[in-house]
Design a protein around this motif. Structure first.
Motif, PDB file in Angstrom:
ATOM      1  N   GLU A  84       0.824  -1.200   0.000  1.00 31.57           N
ATOM      2  CA  GLU A  84       0.000   0.000   0.000  1.00 31.57           C
ATOM      3  C   GLU A  84       0.863   1.257   0.000  1.00 31.57           C
ATOM      4  OE1 GLU A  84      -2.327  -0.464   3.497  1.00 31.57           O
ATOM      5  OE2 GLU A  84      -3.428  -2.211   2.732  1.00 31.57           O
ATOM      6  N   ARG A  85       2.085   1.123   0.524  1.00 34.57           N
ATOM      7  CA  ARG A  85       3.023   2.245   0.579  1.00 34.57           C
ATOM      8  C   ARG A  85       4.315   1.843  -0.123  1.00 34.57           C
ATOM      9  NH1 ARG A  85       2.473   3.942   7.010  1.00 34.57           N
ATOM     10  NH2 ARG A  85       0.200   3.711   7.143  1.00 34.57           N
ATOM     11  N   SER A  86       5.044   2.860  -0.595  1.00 39.52           N
ATOM     12  CA  SER A  86       6.319   2.584  -1.262  1.00 39.52           C
ATOM     13  C   SER A  86       7.437   2.303  -0.257  1.00 39.52           C
ATOM     14  CB  SER A  86       6.713   3.758  -2.151  1.00 39.52           C
ATOM     15  OG  SER A  86       6.839   4.944  -1.376  1.00 39.52           O
ATOM     16  N   THR A  87       7.229   2.672   1.009  1.00 37.21           N
ATOM     17  CA  THR A  87       8.202   2.344   2.061  1.00 37.21           C
ATOM     18  C   THR A  87       8.484   0.847   2.028  1.00 37.21           C
ATOM     19  OG1 THR A  87       7.326   4.118   3.426  1.00 37.21           O
ATOM     20  CG2 THR A  87       8.649   2.439   4.547  1.00 37.21           C
ATOM     21  N   GLN A  88       9.760   0.486   2.156  1.00 34.58           N
ATOM     22  CA  GLN A  88      10.137  -0.921   1.988  1.00 34.58           C
ATOM     23  C   GLN A  88      10.536  -1.600   3.293  1.00 34.58           C
ATOM     24  OE1 GLN A  88      13.301  -1.196  -0.854  1.00 34.58           O
ATOM     25  NE2 GLN A  88      12.016  -0.666  -2.600  1.00 34.58           N
ATOM     26  N   VAL A  89      10.033  -2.815   3.450  1.00 35.60           N
ATOM     27  CA  VAL A  89      10.622  -3.805   4.348  1.00 35.60           C
ATOM     28  C   VAL A  89      11.359  -4.774   3.429  1.00 35.60           C
ATOM     29  CG1 VAL A  89      10.123  -5.779   5.843  1.00 35.60           C
ATOM     30  CG2 VAL A  89       8.922  -3.610   6.185  1.00 35.60           C
ATOM     31  N   ALA A  90      12.592  -5.123   3.778  1.00 35.45           N
ATOM     32  CA  ALA A  90      13.397  -5.890   2.833  1.00 35.45           C
ATOM     33  C   ALA A  90      14.168  -7.008   3.509  1.00 35.45           C
ATOM     34  CB  ALA A  90      14.377  -4.961   2.101  1.00 35.45           C
ATOM     35  N   THR A  91      14.559  -7.963   2.695  1.00 33.88           N
ATOM     36  CA  THR A  91      15.553  -8.971   3.082  1.00 33.88           C
ATOM     37  C   THR A  91      16.686  -8.879   2.065  1.00 33.88           C
ATOM     38  OG1 THR A  91      14.517 -10.704   1.737  1.00 33.88           O
ATOM     39  CG2 THR A  91      13.840 -10.552   4.049  1.00 33.88           C
ATOM     40  N   ILE A  92      17.858  -9.351   2.452  1.00 34.39           N
ATOM     41  CA  ILE A  92      18.947  -9.486   1.485  1.00 34.39           C
ATOM     42  C   ILE A  92      19.734 -10.743   1.803  1.00 34.39           C
ATOM     43  CG2 ILE A  92      20.515  -7.977   2.790  1.00 34.39           C
ATOM     44  CD1 ILE A  92      21.699  -7.147   0.012  1.00 34.39           C
ATOM     45  N   ALA A  93      19.918 -11.558   0.785  1.00 30.86           N
ATOM     46  CA  ALA A  93      20.747 -12.758   0.875  1.00 30.86           C
ATOM     47  C   ALA A  93      21.704 -12.728  -0.309  1.00 30.86           C
ATOM     48  CB  ALA A  93      19.881 -14.015   0.850  1.00 30.86           C
ATOM     49  N   HIS A  94      22.725 -13.582  -0.278  1.00 31.58           N
ATOM     50  CA  HIS A  94      23.696 -13.524  -1.375  1.00 31.58           C
ATOM     51  C   HIS A  94      23.797 -14.851  -2.114  1.00 31.58           C
ATOM     52  CE1 HIS A  94      27.054 -15.498   0.952  1.00 31.58           C
ATOM     53  NE2 HIS A  94      26.507 -14.894   1.982  1.00 31.58           N
ATOM     54  N   VAL A  95      24.040 -14.716  -3.422  1.00 31.96           N
ATOM     55  CA  VAL A  95      24.125 -15.902  -4.276  1.00 31.96           C
ATOM     56  C   VAL A  95      25.576 -16.254  -4.611  1.00 31.96           C
ATOM     57  CG1 VAL A  95      21.845 -15.491  -5.264  1.00 31.96           C
ATOM     58  CG2 VAL A  95      23.872 -14.615  -6.450  1.00 31.96           C
ATOM     59  N   ASP A  96      26.536 -15.426  -4.183  1.00 30.71           N
ATOM     60  CA  ASP A  96      27.940 -15.807  -4.369  1.00 30.71           C
ATOM     61  C   ASP A  96      28.365 -16.691  -3.205  1.00 30.71           C
ATOM     62  OD1 ASP A  96      27.758 -13.337  -2.756  1.00 30.71           O
ATOM     63  OD2 ASP A  96      29.949 -13.429  -2.691  1.00 30.71           O
ATOM     64  N   VAL A  97      29.410 -17.484  -3.425  1.00 32.52           N
ATOM     65  CA  VAL A  97      29.896 -18.421  -2.408  1.00 32.52           C
ATOM     66  C   VAL A  97      31.419 -18.358  -2.349  1.00 32.52           C
ATOM     67  CG1 VAL A  97      27.945 -20.030  -2.552  1.00 32.52           C
ATOM     68  CG2 VAL A  97      29.924 -20.336  -4.079  1.00 32.52           C
ATOM     69  N   VAL A  98      31.971 -18.876  -1.257  1.00 35.33           N
ATOM     70  CA  VAL A  98      33.421 -19.035  -1.193  1.00 35.33           C
ATOM     71  C   VAL A  98      33.800 -20.259  -2.035  1.00 35.33           C
ATOM     72  CG1 VAL A  98      33.616 -17.971   1.088  1.00 35.33           C
ATOM     73  CG2 VAL A  98      33.354 -20.463   0.916  1.00 35.33           C
ATOM     74  N   PRO A  99      35.060 -20.361  -2.457  1.00 36.48           N
ATOM     75  CA  PRO A  99      35.478 -21.543  -3.230  1.00 36.48           C
ATOM     76  C   PRO A  99      35.197 -22.838  -2.470  1.00 36.48           C
ATOM     77  CG  PRO A  99      37.168 -19.845  -3.301  1.00 36.48           C
ATOM     78  CD  PRO A  99      36.152 -19.384  -2.292  1.00 36.48           C
ATOM     79  N   ALA A 100      35.015 -23.913  -3.216  1.00 34.64           N
ATOM     80  CA  ALA A 100      34.690 -25.203  -2.588  1.00 34.64           C
ATOM     81  C   ALA A 100      35.792 -25.656  -1.640  1.00 34.64           C
ATOM     82  CB  ALA A 100      34.444 -26.259  -3.656  1.00 34.64           C
ATOM     83  N   GLY A 101      37.059 -25.460  -2.035  1.00 36.85           N
ATOM     84  CA  GLY A 101      38.152 -25.964  -1.208  1.00 36.85           C
ATOM     85  C   GLY A 101      38.219 -27.482  -1.272  1.00 36.85           C
ATOM     86  N   SER A 102      39.081 -28.054  -0.449  1.00 34.85           N
ATOM     87  CA  SER A 102      39.300 -29.502  -0.480  1.00 34.85           C
ATOM     88  C   SER A 102      38.539 -30.198   0.640  1.00 34.85           C
ATOM     89  CB  SER A 102      40.798 -29.799  -0.349  1.00 34.85           C
ATOM     90  OG  SER A 102      41.280 -29.283   0.877  1.00 34.85           O
ATOM     91  N   GLY A 103      38.511 -31.522   0.576  1.00 36.18           N
ATOM     92  CA  GLY A 103      37.943 -32.318   1.658  1.00 36.18           C
ATOM     93  C   GLY A 103      36.502 -32.745   1.479  1.00 36.18           C
ATOM     94  N   TRP A 104      35.904 -32.451   0.328  1.00 41.05           N
ATOM     95  CA  TRP A 104      34.505 -32.821   0.100  1.00 41.05           C
ATOM     96  C   TRP A 104      34.377 -34.318  -0.196  1.00 41.05           C
ATOM     97  CZ3 TRP A 104      30.070 -29.630   0.012  1.00 41.05           C
ATOM     98  CH2 TRP A 104      30.314 -28.277   0.250  1.00 41.05           C
ATOM     99  N   VAL A 105      33.318 -34.918   0.329  1.00 39.47           N
ATOM    100  CA  VAL A 105      33.011 -36.304  -0.014  1.00 39.47           C
ATOM    101  C   VAL A 105      31.884 -36.371  -1.049  1.00 39.47           C
ATOM    102  CG1 VAL A 105      33.791 -37.195   2.203  1.00 39.47           C
ATOM    103  CG2 VAL A 105      31.398 -36.548   1.933  1.00 39.47           C
ATOM    104  N   THR A 106      31.282 -35.209  -1.327  1.00 42.05           N
ATOM    105  CA  THR A 106      30.252 -35.114  -2.365  1.00 42.05           C
ATOM    106  C   THR A 106      30.687 -34.038  -3.349  1.00 42.05           C
ATOM    107  OG1 THR A 106      28.998 -33.409  -1.185  1.00 42.05           O
ATOM    108  CG2 THR A 106      28.438 -35.697  -0.702  1.00 42.05           C
ATOM    109  N   ASP A 107      29.950 -33.911  -4.448  1.00 41.05           N
ATOM    110  CA  ASP A 107      30.173 -32.814  -5.391  1.00 41.05           C
ATOM    111  C   ASP A 107      29.651 -31.537  -4.728  1.00 41.05           C
ATOM    112  OD1 ASP A 107      29.996 -30.885  -7.375  1.00 41.05           O
ATOM    113  OD2 ASP A 107      29.251 -32.258  -8.902  1.00 41.05           O
ATOM    114  N   PRO A 108      30.504 -30.541  -4.472  1.00 42.44           N
ATOM    115  CA  PRO A 108      30.052 -29.352  -3.742  1.00 42.44           C
ATOM    116  C   PRO A 108      28.975 -28.554  -4.466  1.00 42.44           C
ATOM    117  CG  PRO A 108      32.299 -29.061  -4.553  1.00 42.44           C
ATOM    118  CD  PRO A 108      31.944 -30.494  -4.762  1.00 42.44           C
ATOM    119  N   PHE A 109      28.864 -28.725  -5.779  1.00 37.91           N
ATOM    120  CA  PHE A 109      27.889 -27.955  -6.540  1.00 37.91           C
ATOM    121  C   PHE A 109      26.720 -28.816  -7.041  1.00 37.91           C
ATOM    122  CE2 PHE A 109      31.925 -25.613  -6.851  1.00 37.91           C
ATOM    123  CZ  PHE A 109      31.526 -24.470  -6.163  1.00 37.91           C
ATOM    124  N   ARG A 110      26.514 -29.912  -6.321  1.00 34.93           N
ATOM    125  CA  ARG A 110      25.326 -30.737  -6.589  1.00 34.93           C
ATOM    126  C   ARG A 110      24.748 -31.125  -5.238  1.00 34.93           C
ATOM    127  NH1 ARG A 110      24.642 -36.581  -8.650  1.00 34.93           N
ATOM    128  NH2 ARG A 110      22.568 -36.507  -9.553  1.00 34.93           N
TER     129      ARG A 110
END
Length: 474
Positions: A84-110
């Protein structure tokens, strides 16, 4: 104000209805290896093609849910639900990630779904929560509710590196009346330590013993693995006197040996329970001190001080107070240059009982003691929002009502988007890393995982929080 039971039932039904879609969307956005790559920058994709693809994925989810979407030249994007108003309530999250690095037992991007957990880089930090924020706001659309204030779900692209995305956005967009970022632990983090980054560079060494050294790929990660190569025959190296189960000596070829250290990685701001792999290497190099060139000896002596503890005590920069807790110091990223210089990057999170200027002075003095160069790479002051702010109290109330647990605001060392906005906090949903099963890793670590039950509860909390915020005079 107690919980509206009829509203709670509608929210519960909604969460049940959309949950499989939520998991599918988390898996879809995790599939993009969205590590910021400045060298891959292009118009509309300032952080590289992979980050741009993850942003497009997130905006696609928002459009499917009924949001009106927009973007800021690829720096970040958003979905709007007009109010009803232009005043905003907002959330912010990020879609970038740190590098996978080593030690994974699964595919980090699946995403792997196992025993009530999701495993994959970003499921906890911050792609899983990003998807939750979109579905939380979409509750208004699902129920045919026109909110009092416009809801904006922001999707950032550069949180892990420099937050230049938000700086760019705020140059041409107003602050929301209130914002929360789902990028911390519950209940509410209303204060964040200052962030200080610096680099220690050794003198160039023409014919040194150390030929290669690696640590974390980014300075805000505690390295779970570190590798050093030495111009020494492996047969001349003594067995480690300490950390025997975490160090391995390998013969690469005659006259060249490799030492591999395996620690326990994690986030720079949360050292408890981690083991810094660079520190393991430093301890071993101290044992073979006489095999190193003089400049290398001095540098390793300095690193011994910097890695002796995670709270800056040996380095002379320790500080703590009740509001923010203790300073943390992570010596994580280490790089060997062609001219024989070794450069260590430190990541410090500090309370308002010290300052960036004080840290610079003390670390510069420490570096000069060992004839090592020191430079500041970044500094951000501590920030806080009053615990008495009505919006902060509303979030705490919702958390108490849903969980039945007591809730007080807290401070943390992690730096989130909240510190860049006029009135913002971080609000879940990450759990206690000490309570993870042994096959589930923390954010920024290998095998990063998120509990489905915790994510489901967080979605309910977020929906009810957004409804409650609409009732406030902001």
């Amino acid at each position: 104000m107690g919980m509206n039971k009829e509203l709670e039932a509608r929210v519960d039904a909604y969460v049940d209805e959309v949950w499989e879609d939520v998991v599918r969307d988390i898996a879809q956005i995790v599939s993009h290896p969205s590590v910021v790559d400045a060298e891959d920058a292009a118009p509309g994709a300032p952080f590289g093609a992979n980050v741009r693809a993850a942003l497009d994925c997130g905006l696609g989810i928002a459009e499917r849910l009924g949001y009106a979407t927009g973007e800021d030249d690829g720096y970040l994007g958003w979905g709007d639900i007009p109010g009803e108003r232009s005043t905003q309530v907002a959330t912010i999250a990020h879609v970038d990630v740190v590098p996978a690095g080593s030690g994974w037992v699964t595919d980090p991007f699946r995403v792997e779904r196992r025993d009530g957990w999701l495993l994959g880089r970003g499921v906890a930090d911050d792609k899983g929560p990003a998807v939750l924020s979109l579905y939380a706001g979409a509750f208004f659309l699902h129920e045919g509710i026109t909110p009092r204030y416009t809801f904006r779900a922001l999707l950032g692209c550069d949180e892990e590196v420099g937050m230049s995305d938000v700086h760019h956005y705020l140059e041409t967009h107003d602050d929301p009346a209130f914002l929360f970022t789902p990028d911390a632990s519950f209940p509410v983090c209303n204060a964040e330590k200052g962030c200080f980054g610096g680099r220690f560079a050794s003198a160039p060494v023409a014919d040194g013993t150390i030929r290669f050294w690696s640590g974390a790929e980014v300075s805000n990660a505690i390295p779970g693995e570190s590798v050093v190569e030495l111009a020494v025959d492996a047969s001349e190296l003594p067995a480690p006197a300490a950390h025997v189960d975490r160090l391995r000596i390998e013969a690469i070829r005659p006259g060249v040996a490799r030492i591999v250290a395996r620690g326990v990685g994690g986030h720079a701001s949360m050292p408890e329970g981690t083991i810094n792999a660079v520190a393991l290497i430093v301890d071993y190099l101290a044992e073979i001190h006489d095999l190193l060139a003089p400049a290398e000896q001095a540098y390793v002596e300095l690193l011994d001080v910097l890695t002796e503890d995670a709270y800056g005590e040996a380095a002379g920069v320790a500080s703590a107070n009740e509001a923010f807790g203790p300073l943390t110091l992570n010596a994580g990223k280490i790089v060997m240059h062609e001219d024989g210089r070794i450069v260590l990057s430190v990541d410090i999170r500090y309370p308002d009982s010290t300052s960036g200027r004080e840290l610079e002075a003390r670390l510069s003095a420490l570096a000069s003691k060992y004839d090592v160069a020191f430079e500041v790479s970044s500094t951000k002051s501590p920030f806080s929002v009053s615990a008495e702010h009505p919006a902060v109290q509303a979030l705490l109330d919702v958390y108490r009502e849903v969980t039945g647990e007591p809730a007080e605001p807290f401070s943390m060392g992690g730096g989130t988007y909240a510190r860049n906005f006029a009135c913002a906090v971080s609000f879940g949903p990450e759990g206690d890393a000490s309570e993870l099963p042994d096959w589930v890793g923390p954010m920024h670590g290998a095998n990063e995982g998120a509990s489905e039950a915790a994510l489901r509860q967080a979605l309910k909390i977020y929906i009810l929080a957004l409804v409650r915020l609409q009732e406030l005079d902001l």
